[in-house]
Scaffold this motif. Sequence first.
Motif, PDB file in Angstrom:
ATOM      1  N   LEU A  72       0.822  -1.209   0.000  1.00 30.48           N
ATOM      2  CA  LEU A  72       0.000   0.000   0.000  1.00 30.48           C
ATOM      3  C   LEU A  72       0.853   1.255   0.000  1.00 30.48           C
ATOM      4  CD1 LEU A  72       0.205   1.237   3.115  1.00 30.48           C
ATOM      5  CD2 LEU A  72      -1.380  -0.625   3.598  1.00 30.48           C
ATOM      6  N   GLU A  73       0.181   2.383  -0.211  1.00 27.01           N
ATOM      7  CA  GLU A  73       0.831   3.685  -0.167  1.00 27.01           C
ATOM      8  C   GLU A  73      -0.199   4.724   0.250  1.00 27.01           C
ATOM      9  OE1 GLU A  73       2.272   4.347  -4.090  1.00 27.01           O
ATOM     10  OE2 GLU A  73       0.277   4.501  -4.999  1.00 27.01           O
ATOM     11  N   ILE A  74       0.287   5.863   0.706  1.00 21.90           N
ATOM     12  CA  ILE A  74      -0.570   6.973   1.102  1.00 21.90           C
ATOM     13  C   ILE A  74      -0.398   8.087   0.089  1.00 21.90           C
ATOM     14  CG2 ILE A  74      -1.040   8.682   2.905  1.00 21.90           C
ATOM     15  CD1 ILE A  74       0.117   6.643   4.912  1.00 21.90           C
ATOM     16  N   SER A 200      -0.082   0.190  12.965  1.00 19.27           N
ATOM     17  CA  SER A 200       0.563  -0.267  14.196  1.00 19.27           C
ATOM     18  C   SER A 200       1.984   0.266  14.281  1.00 19.27           C
ATOM     19  CB  SER A 200       0.592  -1.798  14.236  1.00 19.27           C
ATOM     20  OG  SER A 200       1.411  -2.267  15.295  1.00 19.27           O
ATOM     21  N   SER A 201       2.392   0.633  15.477  1.00 17.78           N
ATOM     22  CA  SER A 201       3.768   1.085  15.679  1.00 17.78           C
ATOM     23  C   SER A 201       4.755  -0.059  15.470  1.00 17.78           C
ATOM     24  CB  SER A 201       3.932   1.671  17.089  1.00 17.78           C
ATOM     25  OG  SER A 201       3.593   0.719  18.074  1.00 17.78           O
ATOM     26  N   THR A 217       4.664  -1.126   3.069  1.00 18.38           N
ATOM     27  CA  THR A 217       3.870  -0.484   4.115  1.00 18.38           C
ATOM     28  C   THR A 217       4.167   1.012   4.102  1.00 18.38           C
ATOM     29  OG1 THR A 217       5.530  -0.729   5.877  1.00 18.38           O
ATOM     30  CG2 THR A 217       4.037  -2.591   5.506  1.00 18.38           C
ATOM     31  N   ASP A 218       3.368   1.775   4.821  1.00 19.01           N
ATOM     32  CA  ASP A 218       3.567   3.221   4.842  1.00 19.01           C
ATOM     33  C   ASP A 218       3.040   3.771   6.168  1.00 19.01           C
ATOM     34  OD1 ASP A 218       4.128   5.810   4.085  1.00 19.01           O
ATOM     35  OD2 ASP A 218       2.945   5.764   2.234  1.00 19.01           O
ATOM     36  N   GLU A 219       3.904   4.449   6.909  1.00 18.34           N
ATOM     37  CA  GLU A 219       3.529   5.079   8.182  1.00 18.34           C
ATOM     38  C   GLU A 219       2.851   4.099   9.144  1.00 18.34           C
ATOM     39  OE1 GLU A 219       1.529   8.830   7.867  1.00 18.34           O
ATOM     40  OE2 GLU A 219       2.696   9.450   6.104  1.00 18.34           O
TER      41      GLU A 219
END
Length: 278
Positions: A72-74, A200-201, A217-219
């Motif tokens: 995914l991406e933001i 999740s952190s 993953t992103d952020e």
Amino acid sequence: MSADDKYPEESGRRRFVKGVVGGSALAGVGALGTVTVNSATASPGSGGGTTQAWAIENTGGPAPRGMPQIPLEIDSEGYIKGVWPSVETVAQGGRQVQVAEMDLGGTTYSSEWFQYCGVEGYAGIQPDYESENYFRSGSNPAYDWQSQRKEGGDRFHVDDFSDYEEWGNGIGTAGVGKPATGRWRSEDAEDVIPIQLMRSSQIEEAAQDNEWLQASTDEGFIAWLNKCTHFCCVPGYKQTEDAARFGDPNNVYCQCHQSTYDPFSLVQTLFVARPRPD
């Protein structure tokens, strides 16, 4: 073999976040057993065949393997979307077929990751299906926060998960991750591709020194195709207390046959993807 050493060194299974990086090749009894289980599902069509994919780890129950991760991406406005591979035409089995495939984070990412459980026949899995690829809320969300904040079809935004380091719903440990249920590449399609999205952190931290997680993953957001690899049911993260009886309440749990998955442990799986119907 102890519980902490679930996969012997020769299996080549690779785990991230909770796990230890193992061998680079999938070879061993576990991986070959998965191929054997899935080879009977092959049918005429386009694409398909032996496929290696990243997945959230199957930790218990009858499921033969983990559920495939969706990179995914933001976007620039903060909306979250799945990454769909580049589409090209290749020779496969003596035929010219369209495939969606690309190199991502040192891995060959392909639409064939999602070709199981009948999903291979969904319109959204066709390589050239036109979609903006945003993750969208379903009409019957599994979480109160989502029901209160989102309408069916709304796109997910990073602001929806601003409390991810504190969120809890009384199941398992609070602050582990904030989830959502929804769909992907399903607008104007008869069949809905179910997804689970989480921030999740733990994912955020793991991505700092891992090439695949940096790319997929992103952020701290991670997503996966939410179809149990056993009998194609739709599992849930922190949706029922029963998860604690069959493993860890912080795991993804399938109520149908008690398969469990660890969303914080990413492994490579080997299976036979089913061909897309012509």
